[in-house]
Design a protein around this motif. Structure first.
Motif, PDB file in Angstrom:
ATOM      1  N   ASP A  49     -16.786  -9.985 -11.495  1.00 54.00           N
ATOM      2  CA  ASP A  49     -17.370  -9.150 -12.538  1.00 54.00           C
ATOM      3  C   ASP A  49     -17.267  -7.667 -12.194  1.00 54.00           C
ATOM      4  O   ASP A  49     -17.125  -6.821 -13.062  1.00 54.00           O
ATOM      5  N   ASN A  50     -17.373  -7.361 -10.922  1.00 55.09           N
ATOM      6  CA  ASN A  50     -17.342  -5.958 -10.509  1.00 55.09           C
ATOM      7  C   ASN A  50     -16.052  -5.593  -9.781  1.00 55.09           C
ATOM      8  O   ASN A  50     -15.990  -4.533  -9.144  1.00 55.09           O
ATOM      9  N   PHE A  51     -15.058  -6.466  -9.866  1.00 56.02           N
ATOM     10  CA  PHE A  51     -13.774  -6.241  -9.193  1.00 56.02           C
ATOM     11  C   PHE A  51     -13.971  -6.022  -7.694  1.00 56.02           C
ATOM     12  O   PHE A  51     -13.233  -5.284  -7.054  1.00 56.02           O
ATOM     13  N   GLN A  52     -15.008  -6.600  -7.127  1.00 55.86           N
ATOM     14  CA  GLN A  52     -15.295  -6.305  -5.720  1.00 55.86           C
ATOM     15  C   GLN A  52     -14.508  -7.220  -4.793  1.00 55.86           C
ATOM     16  O   GLN A  52     -14.307  -8.393  -5.085  1.00 55.86           O
ATOM     17  N   TYR A  53     -14.116  -6.638  -3.685  1.00 55.91           N
ATOM     18  CA  TYR A  53     -13.399  -7.396  -2.658  1.00 55.91           C
ATOM     19  C   TYR A  53     -13.757  -6.802  -1.308  1.00 55.91           C
ATOM     20  O   TYR A  53     -14.293  -5.687  -1.220  1.00 55.91           O
ATOM     21  N   GLU A  54     -13.485  -7.560  -0.259  1.00 58.85           N
ATOM     22  CA  GLU A  54     -13.682  -7.003   1.074  1.00 58.85           C
ATOM     23  C   GLU A  54     -12.358  -7.059   1.833  1.00 58.85           C
ATOM     24  O   GLU A  54     -11.526  -7.955   1.615  1.00 58.85           O
ATOM     25  N   LEU A  55     -12.178  -6.064   2.700  1.00 58.17           N
ATOM     26  CA  LEU A  55     -11.001  -6.052   3.551  1.00 58.17           C
ATOM     27  C   LEU A  55     -11.263  -6.971   4.729  1.00 58.17           C
ATOM     28  O   LEU A  55     -12.334  -6.930   5.339  1.00 58.17           O
ATOM     29  N   LEU A  56     -10.328  -7.826   5.038  1.00 58.54           N
ATOM     30  CA  LEU A  56     -10.485  -8.767   6.137  1.00 58.54           C
ATOM     31  C   LEU A  56      -9.920  -8.160   7.425  1.00 58.54           C
ATOM     32  O   LEU A  56      -8.988  -7.353   7.385  1.00 58.54           O
ATOM     33  N   ASP A  57     -10.515  -8.546   8.534  1.00 55.56           N
ATOM     34  CA  ASP A  57     -10.029  -8.048   9.820  1.00 55.56           C
ATOM     35  C   ASP A  57      -8.833  -8.892  10.260  1.00 55.56           C
ATOM     36  O   ASP A  57      -8.861  -9.572  11.283  1.00 55.56           O
ATOM     37  N   GLU A  58      -7.824  -8.873   9.439  1.00 59.85           N
ATOM     38  CA  GLU A  58      -6.595  -9.622   9.691  1.00 59.85           C
ATOM     39  C   GLU A  58      -5.413  -8.660   9.583  1.00 59.85           C
ATOM     40  O   GLU A  58      -5.563  -7.571   9.027  1.00 59.85           O
ATOM     41  N   PRO A  59      -4.255  -9.059  10.085  1.00 58.73           N
ATOM     42  CA  PRO A  59      -3.122  -8.130  10.034  1.00 58.73           C
ATOM     43  C   PRO A  59      -2.813  -7.644   8.613  1.00 58.73           C
ATOM     44  O   PRO A  59      -2.945  -8.387   7.641  1.00 58.73           O
ATOM     45  N   THR A  60      -2.437  -6.378   8.540  1.00 61.84           N
ATOM     46  CA  THR A  60      -2.055  -5.743   7.284  1.00 61.84           C
ATOM     47  C   THR A  60      -0.523  -5.729   7.176  1.00 61.84           C
ATOM     48  O   THR A  60       0.162  -5.525   8.176  1.00 61.84           O
ATOM     49  N   THR A  61      -0.036  -5.974   5.967  1.00 62.35           N
ATOM     50  CA  THR A  61       1.415  -6.012   5.765  1.00 62.35           C
ATOM     51  C   THR A  61       1.936  -4.626   5.383  1.00 62.35           C
ATOM     52  O   THR A  61       1.442  -4.017   4.439  1.00 62.35           O
ATOM     53  N   LEU A  62       2.897  -4.142   6.120  1.00 64.46           N
ATOM     54  CA  LEU A  62       3.545  -2.867   5.825  1.00 64.46           C
ATOM     55  C   LEU A  62       4.997  -3.131   5.437  1.00 64.46           C
ATOM     56  O   LEU A  62       5.653  -3.986   6.044  1.00 64.46           O
ATOM     57  N   ARG A  63       5.465  -2.386   4.443  1.00 61.34           N
ATOM     58  CA  ARG A  63       6.846  -2.566   3.978  1.00 61.34           C
ATOM     59  C   ARG A  63       7.503  -1.200   3.775  1.00 61.34           C
ATOM     60  O   ARG A  63       6.871  -0.276   3.251  1.00 61.34           O
ATOM     61  N   VAL A  64       8.739  -1.105   4.161  1.00 61.19           N
ATOM     62  CA  VAL A  64       9.581   0.025   3.758  1.00 61.19           C
ATOM     63  C   VAL A  64      10.939  -0.535   3.374  1.00 61.19           C
ATOM     64  O   VAL A  64      11.289  -1.667   3.735  1.00 61.19           O
ATOM     65  N   CYS A  65      11.692   0.237   2.645  1.00 57.61           N
ATOM     66  CA  CYS A  65      13.064  -0.151   2.333  1.00 57.61           C
ATOM     67  C   CYS A  65      14.013   0.886   2.900  1.00 57.61           C
ATOM     68  O   CYS A  65      13.813   2.089   2.698  1.00 57.61           O
ATOM     69  N   LEU A  66      15.006   0.416   3.612  1.00 57.79           N
ATOM     70  CA  LEU A  66      15.996   1.293   4.206  1.00 57.79           C
ATOM     71  C   LEU A  66      17.354   0.997   3.585  1.00 57.79           C
ATOM     72  O   LEU A  66      17.631  -0.153   3.215  1.00 57.79           O
ATOM     73  N   ALA A  67      18.142   2.045   3.494  1.00 60.99           N
ATOM     74  CA  ALA A  67      19.502   1.848   2.986  1.00 60.99           C
ATOM     75  C   ALA A  67      20.284   1.037   4.016  1.00 60.99           C
ATOM     76  O   ALA A  67      20.308   1.384   5.193  1.00 60.99           O
ATOM     77  N   GLY A  68      20.876  -0.066   3.566  1.00 63.72           N
ATOM     78  CA  GLY A  68      21.598  -0.941   4.470  1.00 63.72           C
ATOM     79  C   GLY A  68      23.040  -0.531   4.627  1.00 63.72           C
ATOM     80  O   GLY A  68      23.499   0.406   3.967  1.00 63.72           O
ATOM     81  N   PRO A  69      23.789  -1.230   5.474  1.00 66.10           N
ATOM     82  CA  PRO A  69      23.297  -2.299   6.347  1.00 66.10           C
ATOM     83  C   PRO A  69      22.674  -1.730   7.623  1.00 66.10           C
ATOM     84  O   PRO A  69      22.909  -0.569   7.963  1.00 66.10           O
ATOM     85  N   LEU A  70      21.871  -2.557   8.300  1.00 66.43           N
ATOM     86  CA  LEU A  70      21.267  -2.159   9.571  1.00 66.43           C
ATOM     87  C   LEU A  70      21.958  -2.914  10.693  1.00 66.43           C
ATOM     88  O   LEU A  70      22.055  -4.140  10.651  1.00 66.43           O
TER      89      LEU A  70
END
Lengths: 141, 304
Positions: free
Chosen positions: B42-63
């Motif tokens: 109802d209040n759009f509430q959530y809690e952040l969990l003490d678990e790993p956070t996902t980070l993403r970037v996109c790089l011009a390939g190929p690597l």
């Protein structure tokens, strides 16, 4: 009607320059939200802040609607600008890449305060100083 | 363009430092997605969990393998709270992410008469409805955004049969198609984005109004794409762009209007309103009204 939160995504991107290419498209597209609507809204709301990284914290709902709030620039970005450097040090123990004054640290701490888990400027300054050290930026004065 | 998405999960305390390191290799930006648990719908509430956070970037390939090793060393040095997990690399194609939102884009009713129908959805028009069939591709303008809805509402109020319309920054072409359905005799539609040009041309054809809608790459001013002069060529100019672009192009857009013509400008929020109104007046137009939807605004003005 109440909506369930599906995900919360923060994008750290340059103000006024969002476009549907990565990372915006690849971060938001898989969640099913309208990428171009976000791009237009972000660019308009960050107009006039060119050259800064302005994070957008986006709340995505199960029906794929979304809302977002803007955050203060990352401390590292503010420190780089204050020190006049483009990047942090690869080895902060040996290479000092720049310097900032205590007054600049205070200014950054006050700017960051709304996004930190404290209302205490001194505590925020210690946090910013820690970030500076980790980047190879020396605090003087 | 070949994009390689780099995905890694890091401890919450390491997010800022690793994100900083990622921005060094990807100036276009970083995506950060923490683990959450919904608390209260109802209040759009959530809690952040003490678990790993996902980070993403996109790089011009190929690597190369060496590129990947160097990246891992750099990120591992930034992570102080916990060792970083294995980094995942994934080749991404445009259609992987650009098309996904379409699954959630349905029929929209806008203003008094407009119905925006995705080209892949069936819809039976009711009497009095004006149906715009649309596939925006990666161009802006689906009817979902407040500014598109405001412009369609303004077009309903101000377009007169037989008028010549200029659509600056046409995007998907939704406003150009809408203007013809309202009775405009012709619409010149321009955009500086090639993807928008392709989408607008297709959408004009899809709606059977391509004979009335002339889509060109360009803008007003130096990038004017038509042979005929721009000045005093339109009965109505509509531009759903941004406050910065509106202010920059206002003089040329006003010059394109015939005396008595109507200007409809949107793409700005309340904080940009004073600037746009000032630009409108400076260009010799008189503001008539401002339509509002949430924080978004649409300004209508007249040329005397």
């Amino acid at each position: 009607m109440a909506k369930k939160v599906r995900a919360v995504v923060t994008l750290q991107i340059p103000a006024g320059k969002a476009n549907p290419a990565p990372p915006v498209g690849t971060a938001l597209g898989p969640h099913g939200i309208n990428i171009m609507d976000f791009v237009k809204s972000y660019n308009e709301r960050t107009a006039g802040q060119d050259g800064q990284i302005i994070p957008a914290q986006i709340t995505i709902f199960e029906d794929r609607s979304f809302q977002f709030v803007l955050k203060t620039p990352p401390a590292s970005d503010l420190l780089r600008k204050a020190a006049g450097v483009t990047a942090g040090s690869n080895n902060q123990l040996r290479n000092i890449v720049g310097r900032v004054s205590r007054a600049q640290i205070r200014q950054i701490a006050e700017q960051k305060l709304p996004d930190l888990n404290t209302n205490d400027v001194e505590q925020a300054m210690r946090s910013i100083e820690g970030t500076a050290r980790s980047m190879g930026i020396e605090v003087t004065g | 363009m070949q994009w390689i998405e780099v995905v890694l999960r890091v401890a919450p305390d390491d997010v800022d430092a690793v994100a900083d390191a990622l921005r060094d290799v990807s100036p276009a930006g970083v995506s950060i997605e923490p683990a959450i648990r919904t608390l209260d719908h109802d209040n759009f509430q959530y809690e952040l969990l003490d678990e790993p956070t996902t980070l993403r970037v996109c790089l011009a390939g190929p690597l190369t393998t060496a590129d990947r090793r160097a990246l891992r060393r750099r990120l591992a040095a930034a992570a102080q709270a916990a060792p970083i997990a294995p980094i995942r690399y994934r080749e991404v194609r445009d259609q992987d992410w650009a098309e996904e939102w379409k699954r959630y884009f349905g029929v929209l009713h806008v203003g008094q008469h407009f119905v925006v129908r995705p080209s892949w959805e069936a819809y039976e028009a009711q009497p009095g409805e004006l149906v715009i069939e649309l596939d925006p591709g990666t161009a802006f303008g689906t009817g979902q955004h407040e500014t598109t809805r405001l412009c369609l509402q303004a077009l309903e109020r101000y377009v007169r049969p037989g008028w010549a319309v200029l659509d600056v920054g046409t995007g998907s072409g939704i406003l150009a198609v809408g203007a013809v359905l309202l009775g405009a005799a012709s619409v010149r539609a321009c955009d500086i984005d090639d993807n928008a040009i392709a989408a607008a041309v297709e959408n004009a054809q899809r709606n059977g109004v391509d004979g009335a809608v002339d889509v060109r790459a360009g803008s007003v001013g130096a990038e004017w794409p038509w042979d005929e002069r721009a000045e005093v060529s339109a009965d109505l100019v509509v531009a759903n762009i941004s406050s910065v672009a509106l202010n920059a192009l206002m003089a040329e857009m006003a010059a394109a209007l015939r005396p008595g013509g109507c200007f409809i400008g949107s793409g700005f929020i309340e904080s940009g309103r004073a600037g746009v109104e000032a630009a409108v007046r400076a260009a010799g137009l008189e503001p008539v009204e401002v339509l509002e939807d949430g924080e978004w605004r649409c300004l209508v003005a007249r040329k005397s």
